[in-house]
Design a protein around this motif. Structure first.
Motif, mmCIF file in Angstrom:
data_model
loop_
_atom_site.group_PDB
_atom_site.id
_atom_site.type_symbol
_atom_site.label_atom_id
_atom_site.label_comp_id
_atom_site.label_asym_id
_atom_site.label_seq_id
_atom_site.Cartn_x
_atom_site.Cartn_y
_atom_site.Cartn_z
ATOM 1 N N LYS A 1 8.709 3.791 7.521
ATOM 2 C CA LYS A 1 7.586 3.100 8.179
ATOM 3 C C LYS A 1 7.640 3.308 9.693
ATOM 4 O O LYS A 1 6.958 2.620 10.448
ATOM 5 N N VAL B 1 10.998 -6.532 15.782
ATOM 6 C CA VAL B 1 9.659 -7.023 15.425
ATOM 7 C C VAL B 1 9.139 -8.005 16.466
ATOM 8 O O VAL B 1 8.001 -7.900 16.911
ATOM 9 N N VAL C 1 7.589 -5.989 7.097
ATOM 10 C CA VAL C 1 8.136 -5.913 8.456
ATOM 11 C C VAL C 1 7.223 -5.045 9.331
ATOM 12 O O VAL C 1 6.898 -5.410 10.463
ATOM 13 N N ALA C 2 6.781 -3.900 8.767
ATOM 14 C CA ALA C 2 5.916 -2.990 9.526
ATOM 15 C C ALA C 2 4.606 -3.672 9.918
ATOM 16 O O ALA C 2 4.124 -3.504 11.033
ATOM 17 N N ALA D 1 14.124 2.497 4.078
ATOM 18 C CA ALA D 1 12.737 2.093 3.821
ATOM 19 C C ALA D 1 12.021 1.828 5.144
ATOM 20 O O ALA D 1 10.841 2.173 5.301
ATOM 21 N N LEU D 2 12.744 1.239 6.112
ATOM 22 C CA LEU D 2 12.139 0.963 7.420
ATOM 23 C C LEU D 2 11.855 2.270 8.167
ATOM 24 O O LEU D 2 10.825 2.400 8.825
ATOM 25 N N ALA E 1 9.937 -3.648 3.616
ATOM 26 C CA ALA E 1 9.720 -2.748 4.757
ATOM 27 C C ALA E 1 8.254 -2.790 5.186
ATOM 28 O O ALA E 1 7.956 -2.821 6.384
ATOM 29 N N ARG F 1 4.153 -6.812 10.443
ATOM 30 C CA ARG F 1 4.420 -7.762 11.530
ATOM 31 C C ARG F 1 4.517 -7.057 12.879
ATOM 32 O O ARG F 1 4.189 -7.630 13.908
ATOM 33 N N VAL G 1 16.563 -6.302 13.196
ATOM 34 C CA VAL G 1 15.190 -6.174 12.706
ATOM 35 C C VAL G 1 14.303 -7.206 13.396
ATOM 36 O O VAL G 1 13.193 -6.900 13.837
ATOM 37 N N ILE H 1 10.225 2.617 11.635
ATOM 38 C CA ILE H 1 11.067 1.646 12.345
ATOM 39 C C ILE H 1 12.514 2.115 12.235
ATOM 40 O O ILE H 1 13.041 2.261 11.136
#
Lengths: 284, 277
Positions: free
Chosen positions: B253, B274, A278-279, B249-250, A275, A281, B270, B255
């Motif tokens: 953050k 991104v 990804v964040a 988890a995303l 995660a 990026r 995803v 997302i």
């Protein structure tokens, strides 16, 4: 002092029509202190390999060195007792091997067999049982009264009570439900990290290999196919597909991200780091 | 035609009179569905399966299988409608060869001898075991034995099959074989599949999920509906799918992604998120 296999062959029933070579020319060296997974399809020689470590099977060719014990093909091996004191082997479905009338007595059996006094054996057994998560109140129970998972823990406590330097586990989580399997693996990690015991695990569970092990040994049709660290092993996606290995979910997910144009570093092996990657990026 | 393959009302059962193993359970299983039954060890999943087959006698409640009330009198007819494949491949092989094993159930149901070979061959082919018809069980792998168990159940032309952790004792290859076989059998939706499983990915792909906890039904719904109740799942020591863990988890953050369960589509989503930025 590592574990070393040099040009080791093992043949079942040699010289008979049922002769079967289960290990072929194995050259392998395992470092101490690590947690190593031994993987491969059913019948690839995993169990045969690990049963050489405490001289349950003797090589039909070559030499096996475990600590300072040398086991050579064609020569009588005389240090069986010392070796088995140092190398604890837990079989598949170990719970079938309990035989004493109480849990505590069962665990005392090993140390007493190696000459420890009864009082000391009881003390060691108590500590081993607590380590594997068996509470005091169960010590006087008959092993027959316990659940499958608990019995297996008692069997493992019996091996730990002998204070081995090397712990070998043959499919220790087979048949357990996912939570039971997970807490069993946590136990081995604890034993490995806290007591510095070298742990070898025969397993089919790739999630466990990824989460708990340092190194991997891959067997195929009696031959050593590969020996590497976890990160390198799980980097090679094509190989896993070819070898019919179902990669852990995170590795499959990373491969799908890659196909869609998002490559994640190979050392990202858990969900939180993924995660974060990804964040990061997104911010670019 | 009944829309529900199985209807259960107020079902109770005890092994030990002091403890209710199954405590007033009610649920429906739609015809042609793939339903997974999940729960912690000892929750009562397998007991429910055995009650559905009439292998255990209920203390209270009603069970209706394909429109027929389960009673002692019509047990035989019920067993013609619903079959079960158990966990341990070694405990359900009855014949001395694959052929005999499949024949056993047919003989019990008085299928004429001249029809038998044709039926056996047809269903051995369905599970890909034709070349092993004359093999002994000791020559077979765990996965192959489970295939034979499935063929034997299919040969009885049951409309409903219960799989009680049918893959949990198999190696990964055997697991994959059997999961793919079950999926293939269910494809045309003429068979109702009830699978008791710990395999979270199988659960994610099923039509309906029934969550059993301490002998009661804790949750019923589609996989998405069930996995949404994360706290409850956690309190019952049940896992959620990998993609939902990624989703959580995303979210931490900042997302946000949809509640999609299919890993491929989650990956696409995803990446779109991104790479659009």
């Amino acid at each position: 002092m590592p574990i070393r296999f040099e040009k080791v062959d093992f043949e079942y029933s040699p010289g008979t029509p049922f002769a079967f070579k289960a290990l072929k020319n194995i050259d392998l060296e395992l470092a101490m202190g690590k947690m190593t997974a031994i993987i491969g399809a059913t019948g690839s020689g995993k169990t045969t390999l690990v049963q050489h470590l405490n001289a349950l099977l003797l090589p039909t060719a070559g030499k096996v060195t475990v600590l300072d014990h040398e086991i050579k093909a064609g020569q009588k091996f005389t240090q069986v007792k010392e070796l088995r004191h140092n190398v604890g082997l837990v079989f598949q479905f170990a719970e079938y091997q309990l035989f004493e009338e109480t849990v505590l007595k069962d665990v005392c059996f090993g140390p007493m067999n190696f000459g420890v006094s009864e009082a000391d054996a009881i003390e060691i057994a108590r500590r081993s049982l607590l380590t594997v998560g068996i509470p005091e109140k169960s010590f006087e129970k008959s092993p027959l009264e316990m659940s499958g998972g608990q019995k297996r823990r008692v069997a493992i406590a019996g091996i730990l009570a002998m204070k081995p330097k090397i712990l070998v586990l043959d499919e220790p989580t087979a048949g357990l439900d996912p939570q039971g399997a997970e807490s069993m693996m946590e136990l081995f990690r604890k034993v490995n990290k806290n007591s510095g015991i070298t742990v070898l695990i025969v397993t089919h569970n790739m999630e466990h290999v990824l989460q708990y092990c340092d190194d991997v040994v891959v067997m195929e049709k009696g031959e050593l196919l590969m020996q590497t660290d976890i990160e390198t092993f799980f980097e090679n996606y094509e190989y896993m597909e070819k070898a019919n290995i179902n990669p852990p979910a995170i590795i499959r997910f990373k491969e799908l991200l890659k196909k869609n144009g998002l490559e994640i570093a190979s050392d990202v092996l858990d969900i939180d780091s993924l995660a974060s990657a990804v964040a990061r990026r997104c911010k670019k | 035609m009944y829309l529900n393959a199985i209807e259960v009302r107020n079902l109770s059962f005890s092994y030990d009179p002091r403890v209710r193993t199954i405590d007033h359970v009610s649920f429906d299983i739609p015809e042609g569905s793939y339903t997974t039954l999940i729960g912690h060890n000892g929750s009562g999943k397998s007991t429910i399966a055995k009650l559905l087959l009439g292998l255990l006698e209920r203390a209270e409640g009603e069970i209706r299988i394909d429109g027929l009330d389960l009673t002692l009198e019509n047990l035989r007819e019920i067993r013609g409608k619903i079959g079960i494949v158990f966990q341990n491949p070694d405990n359900q092989f009855i014949g001395s060869t694959v052929r005999d094993d499949i024949a056993f159930g047919l003989e019990n149901h008085c299928v004429p001898q001249e029809e038998m070979d044709g039926i056996i061959e047809k269903f051995a082919a369905r599970v890909n075991m034709t070349e092993f018809l004359n093999s002994e069980p000791t020559k077979l792998s765990g996965g192959q034995k489970q295939r034979v168990a499935i063929a034997a159940v299919l040969a009885m032309r049951h409309k409903i099959i219960v799989f009680d952790e049918a893959t949990s004792m198999l190696d990964p290859t055997g697991k994959r074989e059997i999961n793919a076989l079950i999926k293939g059998l269910h494809k045309d939706k003429r068979l109702t599949v009830i699978s008791i499983t710990h395999d979270i990915e199988e659960v994610a792909q099923s039509d309906n999920v029934i969550v059993v906890n301490k002998g009661q039904i804790a949750l019923v719904g589609t996989p998405k509906e069930v996995f949404r109740n994360e706290k409850l799942m956690e309190s019952m020591q049940l896992d959620i799918p990998f993609v939902y863990k990624v989703r959580n988890a995303l979210k931490k953050k900042g997302i946000r992604i949809s509640d999609e369960l299919d890993m491929e589509r989650v990956a696409e989503e995803v990446c779109q998120y991104v790479l659009k930025k």
